[in-house]
Design a protein around this motif. Structure first.
Motif, PDB file in Angstrom:
ATOM      1  N   VAL A 196     -34.082 -62.033  14.611  1.00  0.00           N
ATOM      2  CA  VAL A 196     -34.768 -61.296  15.678  1.00  0.00           C
ATOM      3  C   VAL A 196     -36.009 -62.061  16.134  1.00  0.00           C
ATOM      4  O   VAL A 196     -36.259 -62.226  17.328  1.00  0.00           O
ATOM      5  CB  VAL A 196     -35.152 -59.881  15.200  1.00  0.00           C
ATOM      6  N   LEU A 249     -33.573 -50.800  19.297  1.00  0.00           N
ATOM      7  CA  LEU A 249     -32.749 -51.259  18.177  1.00  0.00           C
ATOM      8  C   LEU A 249     -31.599 -50.288  17.960  1.00  0.00           C
ATOM      9  O   LEU A 249     -31.816 -49.071  17.898  1.00  0.00           O
ATOM     10  CB  LEU A 249     -33.588 -51.355  16.907  1.00  0.00           C
ATOM     11  N   PHE A 262     -40.266 -52.034  17.761  1.00  0.00           N
ATOM     12  CA  PHE A 262     -39.260 -51.280  18.504  1.00  0.00           C
ATOM     13  C   PHE A 262     -39.806 -49.910  18.897  1.00  0.00           C
ATOM     14  O   PHE A 262     -40.402 -49.206  18.081  1.00  0.00           O
ATOM     15  CB  PHE A 262     -37.996 -51.102  17.667  1.00  0.00           C
ATOM     16  N   MET A 272     -35.286 -46.560  17.956  1.00  0.00           N
ATOM     17  CA  MET A 272     -34.309 -47.010  16.967  1.00  0.00           C
ATOM     18  C   MET A 272     -33.246 -45.932  16.847  1.00  0.00           C
ATOM     19  O   MET A 272     -33.553 -44.770  16.589  1.00  0.00           O
ATOM     20  CB  MET A 272     -34.977 -47.268  15.611  1.00  0.00           C
TER      21      MET A 272
END
Length: 319
Positions: free
Chosen positions: A119, A130, A152, A155
């Motif tokens: 990543v 994500l 993020f 998620m």
């Protein structure tokens, strides 16, 4: 006398940031040719069940040893881990055994740490969503590791086991999706953390510019990615030799004429070291096919061993 480290000892000796740092150095060393490591020896015990030997030697870091690992999907109904392992470390000068330790947790942590590095080096800088397919051990470790590489905002996860998915969502704070497609569409980073041996993701679900991480299907007869996605993406592997021997996603896609072996030559360690470039554009789909390297296991084991010695953990045993 060798130091015996239980899973509890290993857990107390490792942190994910430290493992990520160790993986960054180990992957760069491997791709630079500074690590002696054959492709793992593996043989089938029965369908989808195998036993493997993974040795390596890193002269610069004075790390020598091997992991013995068994993969038994049927253990899920026995309330046992599907991946079990033991790691032995040796003194490279004398050949003496210095430690034997649990390898299950090390496998879990180093896999997620390598994914997090993919990543860091391959995902778009503005990645914010994500998606994880799976709700087991690796899904949990990836939720811990990947946010260390990227912040993020959303998620989400999907799993075919609704009960496990609900537990995972409650424990980790991820949002449960209603389908794999719903989880993947519009995601910037996608993790395949399932035990599927047939494609679990379709190419047309994956948005331009996404980064896909595939950590399963480690036998040439297995696949976890639709071949159109493998052929479409900029493929990055941990080991080109292993990918061309062990990964069904790679081997079968080449055999079908959808891609060439030259498309499986780029290693993550080369991108980390800056000797080769990773992502070529904001619209390019990148794919990290992770098979797992012995040097990853041994570098993590050495980290645990040093920390355990400093803290007085473990038990000395006489053979």
């Amino acid at each position: 006398m060798p130091l015996w480290l239980s899973e509890a000892d290993v857990r107390a000796s490792l942190t994910m940031p430290a493992v990520m740092q160790a993986m960054e150095a180990a992957l760069a060393s491997f791709s630079a040719g500074r690590v002696v490591q054959p492709v793992r020896t593996a043989f089938e015990l029965r369908e989808r069940t195998f036993f493997a030997l993974m040795p390596a030697y890193d002269r610069e870091q004075a790390i020598l040893g091997a992991k013995l690992v068994s993969v038994v999907p049927g253990n899920a109904v026995r309330a046992l881990p599907t991946h079990l392992a033991a790691i032995s470390l040796f003194d490279p000068e004398t050949g003496e055994l210095i430690s034997v330790m649990d390898g299950r947790l090390i496998t879990e942590m180093r896999t997620a740490a390598a994914s997090a590095l993919s990543v860091k080096f391959l995902a778009r800088r503005n990645a914010s969503v994500l998606a994880i397919l799976g709700s087991g051990v690796q899904a949990r470790s990836h939720v811990e590791a990947l946010p260390l590489a990227m912040a993020f905002e959303d998620m989400r996860a999907w799993s075919p086991n609704a009960e496990h998915l609900a537990e995972f969502a409650e424990e980790s704070g991820v949002r449960a999706a209603c389908s794999a497609e719903e989880a993947v569409r519009d995601a910037d980073v996608v993790v395949l953390a399932t035990n599927s041996v047939t494609p679990a993701i379709k190419s047309d679900w994956v948005r331009p510019g996404a980064h896909v991480i595939a950590i399963g299907a480690c036998r040439p007869s297995q696949r976890e990615i639709e071949p159109e996605l493998v052929a479409r993406a900029r493929l990055v592997v941990d080991s080109r030799d292993a990918a061309l021997q062990e990964s069904g996603d790679v081997v079968q896609t080449i055999r079908e004429g959808r891609m060439t072996s030259e498309q499986a030559q780029l290693e993550l360690g080369e991108v980390i070291a800056g000797t080769k470039s990773g992502r070529q554009s904001e619209e390019e789909v990148t794919l990290f096919k992770s098979l797992g390297l012995a040097v990853e296991d041994l570098a993590t084991a050495a980290l645990a061993y040093r920390a355990a010695c400093a803290a007085g953990r473990g038990v000395r045993v006489e053979l």
